[in-house]
Design an enzyme around this catalytic site. Sequence first.
Site, PDB file in Angstrom:
ATOM      1  CG  HIS A   1      -3.042   3.362   2.256  1.00 14.44           C
ATOM      2  ND1 HIS A   1      -3.581   2.958   1.059  1.00 14.44           N
ATOM      3  CD2 HIS A   1      -3.077   2.277   3.073  1.00 14.44           C
ATOM      4  CE1 HIS A   1      -3.915   1.680   1.145  1.00 14.44           C
ATOM      5  NE2 HIS A   1      -3.630   1.245   2.362  1.00 14.44           N
TER       6      HIS A   1
ATOM      7  CG  ASN B   1      -6.515  -0.910   1.515  1.00 15.17           C
ATOM      8  OD1 ASN B   1      -5.895  -0.502   0.533  1.00 15.17           O
ATOM      9  ND2 ASN B   1      -5.918  -1.351   2.609  1.00 15.17           N
TER      10      ASN B   1
ATOM     11  CB  CYS C   1      -0.946  -0.003   1.193  1.00 15.91           C
ATOM     12  SG  CYS C   1      -2.106  -1.370   1.130  1.00 15.91           S
TER      13      CYS C   1
HETATM   14  N1  ACO Z   1     -17.887  -8.577  10.296  1.00 15.95           N
HETATM   15  C1  ACO Z   1     -18.346  -8.849  11.529  1.00 15.95           C
HETATM   16  N2  ACO Z   1     -17.522  -9.145  12.570  1.00 15.95           N
HETATM   17  C2  ACO Z   1     -16.195  -9.147  12.313  1.00 15.95           C
HETATM   18  C3  ACO Z   1     -15.664  -8.885  11.038  1.00 15.95           C
HETATM   19  C4  ACO Z   1     -16.570  -8.584  10.004  1.00 15.95           C
HETATM   20  N3  ACO Z   1     -16.161  -8.322   8.760  1.00 15.95           N
HETATM   21  N4  ACO Z   1     -14.320  -8.983  11.114  1.00 15.95           N
HETATM   22  C5  ACO Z   1     -14.006  -9.290  12.375  1.00 15.95           C
HETATM   23  N5  ACO Z   1     -15.140  -9.412  13.108  1.00 15.95           N
HETATM   24  C6  ACO Z   1     -15.268  -9.725  14.523  1.00 15.95           C
HETATM   25  C7  ACO Z   1     -14.098 -10.525  15.040  1.00 15.95           C
HETATM   26  O1  ACO Z   1     -14.273 -11.902  14.789  1.00 15.95           O
HETATM   27  C8  ACO Z   1     -14.152 -10.191  16.514  1.00 15.95           C
HETATM   28  O2  ACO Z   1     -15.155 -10.980  17.114  1.00 15.95           O
HETATM   29  P1  ACO Z   1     -14.883 -11.681  18.546  1.00 15.95           P
HETATM   30  O3  ACO Z   1     -14.646 -10.543  19.492  1.00 15.95           O
HETATM   31  O4  ACO Z   1     -16.156 -12.415  18.777  1.00 15.95           O
HETATM   32  O5  ACO Z   1     -13.685 -12.532  18.338  1.00 15.95           O
HETATM   33  C9  ACO Z   1     -14.640  -8.753  16.554  1.00 15.95           C
HETATM   34  O6  ACO Z   1     -15.253  -8.516  15.274  1.00 15.95           O
HETATM   35  C10 ACO Z   1     -13.518  -7.745  16.745  1.00 15.95           C
HETATM   36  O7  ACO Z   1     -12.456  -8.070  15.856  1.00 15.95           O
HETATM   37  P2  ACO Z   1     -11.151  -7.193  15.791  1.00 15.95           P
HETATM   38  O8  ACO Z   1     -10.196  -7.820  14.824  1.00 15.95           O
HETATM   39  O9  ACO Z   1     -10.678  -6.917  17.179  1.00 15.95           O
HETATM   40  O10 ACO Z   1     -11.742  -5.844  15.167  1.00 15.95           O
HETATM   41  P3  ACO Z   1     -11.069  -4.435  15.094  1.00 15.95           P
HETATM   42  O11 ACO Z   1     -11.845  -3.457  15.856  1.00 15.95           O
HETATM   43  O12 ACO Z   1      -9.601  -4.506  15.305  1.00 15.95           O
HETATM   44  O13 ACO Z   1     -11.298  -4.064  13.556  1.00 15.95           O
HETATM   45  C11 ACO Z   1     -10.102  -4.022  11.477  1.00 15.95           C
HETATM   46  C12 ACO Z   1     -10.724  -4.893  12.565  1.00 15.95           C
HETATM   47  C13 ACO Z   1     -11.185  -3.172  10.824  1.00 15.95           C
HETATM   48  C14 ACO Z   1      -9.468  -4.936  10.429  1.00 15.95           C
HETATM   49  C15 ACO Z   1      -9.050  -3.100  12.109  1.00 15.95           C
HETATM   50  O14 ACO Z   1      -8.185  -3.838  12.940  1.00 15.95           O
HETATM   51  C16 ACO Z   1      -8.235  -2.387  11.068  1.00 15.95           C
HETATM   52  O15 ACO Z   1      -8.730  -1.582  10.302  1.00 15.95           O
HETATM   53  N6  ACO Z   1      -6.902  -2.625  11.017  1.00 15.95           N
HETATM   54  C17 ACO Z   1      -6.059  -2.037  10.019  1.00 15.95           C
HETATM   55  C18 ACO Z   1      -6.108  -2.895   8.806  1.00 15.95           C
HETATM   56  C19 ACO Z   1      -5.547  -2.264   7.581  1.00 15.95           C
HETATM   57  O16 ACO Z   1      -5.621  -1.074   7.415  1.00 15.95           O
HETATM   58  N7  ACO Z   1      -5.004  -3.103   6.714  1.00 15.95           N
HETATM   59  C20 ACO Z   1      -4.514  -2.702   5.445  1.00 15.95           C
HETATM   60  C21 ACO Z   1      -3.131  -2.202   5.527  1.00 15.95           C
HETATM   61  S1  ACO Z   1      -2.595  -1.688   4.011  1.00 15.95           S
HETATM   62  C22 ACO Z   1      -1.806  -2.907   3.068  1.00 15.95           C
HETATM   63  O17 ACO Z   1      -0.623  -2.846   2.900  1.00 15.95           O
HETATM   64  C23 ACO Z   1      -2.562  -4.037   2.424  1.00 15.95           C
END
Ligand code: ACO
Length: 330
Positions: free
Chosen positions: A252, A282, A109
Site C-alpha cells: 500500500h 496515498n 486502505c
Molecule cells: N508540512 C510541514 N510541517 C509539517 C507538516 C507538513 N505537511 N505536517 C506536520 N508538520 C510538522 C508538525 O507540525 C511537527 O512540527 P512541530 O515539531 O513543530 O510540532 C513536525 O512537522 C513533525 O510532525 P510529526 O507528525 O512528528 O511528523 P512525522 O515525522 O511523524 O511525519 C507523517 C508525519 C508523514 C504523517 C508520518 O507520521 C506518517 O507517514 N505516518 C503514517 C501515515 C499514513 O501512512 N497514513 C495513512 C494510512 S492508510 C489509511 O488507511 C488511510
Amino acid sequence: MALVGCGSGLPAASISNDQLSERVDTNDDWIRSRTGIGSRRVAGADESITSLGLKAAQAALDHAGWQASDVDLVLLATSSPDDLFGSAPRIQGALGAIHAVAFDLTAACSGFLFALVTAGQYIRSGTVRRALVIGADQLSRWVDWDDRRTCVLFGDGAAALAVEACPAADDGLVGFRLRSDGRRGDSLTLNQIEQRTPLVQGLDAQVGGFTPIRMNGQEVFKFAVREVPAVLRELLEGTGTDAADLDWLLLHQANQRILDAVADRFGIPHERVLSNLVHYGNTSAATIPLMLDEAVRDGRVQPGHLLGCSGFGAGLSWGAALLRWRGPAA
Ligand code: ACO
C-alpha cells in the site's frame, strides 16, 4: 483465481506540493523527505467514484479481453462512495455487466486486498467465474484541506483487476493473511459527526454526515512498520516462500519510508519495491491495483512474476497476499 487484466481511472487534475503550500503552511521539501509524495490527483466537479471506477473497470475488462456480459461479480473497495447505499451497482450498470452481482466493501486502505481475497473465495467455491475487483477512493472529499498533517498525504484515484477461475495449480492467489484490530481504530478515523436533532419526546435522532479524516501519524507509522513485516513474514513462512523469490514487493502506497523500512526488514533491494507515491500520494483502496497496473503496462511485471503484497490502514486493518500475475490470454 487467475489475475488476467488490470486498468486505472485517474482524475485529470494534479496538484503539486508547491501548489498545496500556497494553501497550508507546508513545503515541497518537508513533504518529499517525510513521505516521498510530489503531487496527487484530485477529482474535479465532473468526476466521482463511479466515473473513475467505471473507467478503471472498463480498462481492466478491455485488457482481459472480456465482454461486460461475461462478468459475474463487481466488487468495489471504497471508503468514499458516491452513495452510502453503494456505488458498485452504478458501475455495474454503466459497464453493462448485466449478469453481475455488485456490492461495496469497506476496509479503508486495506480494502482492495480484502476485496481481492473475497472475490477469490467466490471464485474458488465455483459461485463466480469472472470478477472485476475495483479499488477506488476520493478522500479529497473528506480531507480537512486546512490540516497540513493530513491533507498533503492523500490523492484520488481508481484501479481494477480482472480475475477468473482457473485450475488450482495455476492459482494466482498463492496465499493470504487478513487482520483487524478495532481496539486501535482511534488512530485513524473518518467518523460520523456528533450532532442530534429532536425527533419525538425522549428521542434525539442522529444527523447524517462525517467529520474530516483525523490521524495520529506517528501511531499509524509505528503500526505499519511493525505489523506489515510481521504479517508478510507469517505468510512467507506459511507458504514456504523465501523473500528472495519475490519478483516485486507491492505495498500500500502510504509513505516511502514505510516501503523502505519493510523492504529492509526482508533484505529486498529497493529496485524491487514498486512505488508511484511521487505522482499520486496515498489513494487509499486504489494504491495497490494502481501500482500493479502501471508496472504491468510498462513491462516491469511480467506473466509468472510473484508479488509480495500488503495493505494496511484504518480500522485498524491490514493483511498480506502472495500474488502471481498471469495477464491476458495471448
Ligand atoms: N508540512 C510541514 N510541517 C509539517 C507538516 C507538513 N505537511 N505536517 C506536520 N508538520 C510538522 C508538525 O507540525 C511537527 O512540527 P512541530 O515539531 O513543530 O510540532 C513536525 O512537522 C513533525 O510532525 P510529526 O507528525 O512528528 O511528523 P512525522 O515525522 O511523524 O511525519 C507523517 C508525519 C508523514 C504523517 C508520518 O507520521 C506518517 O507517514 N505516518 C503514517 C501515515 C499514513 O501512512 N497514513 C495513512 C494510512 S492508510 C489509511 O488507511 C488511510
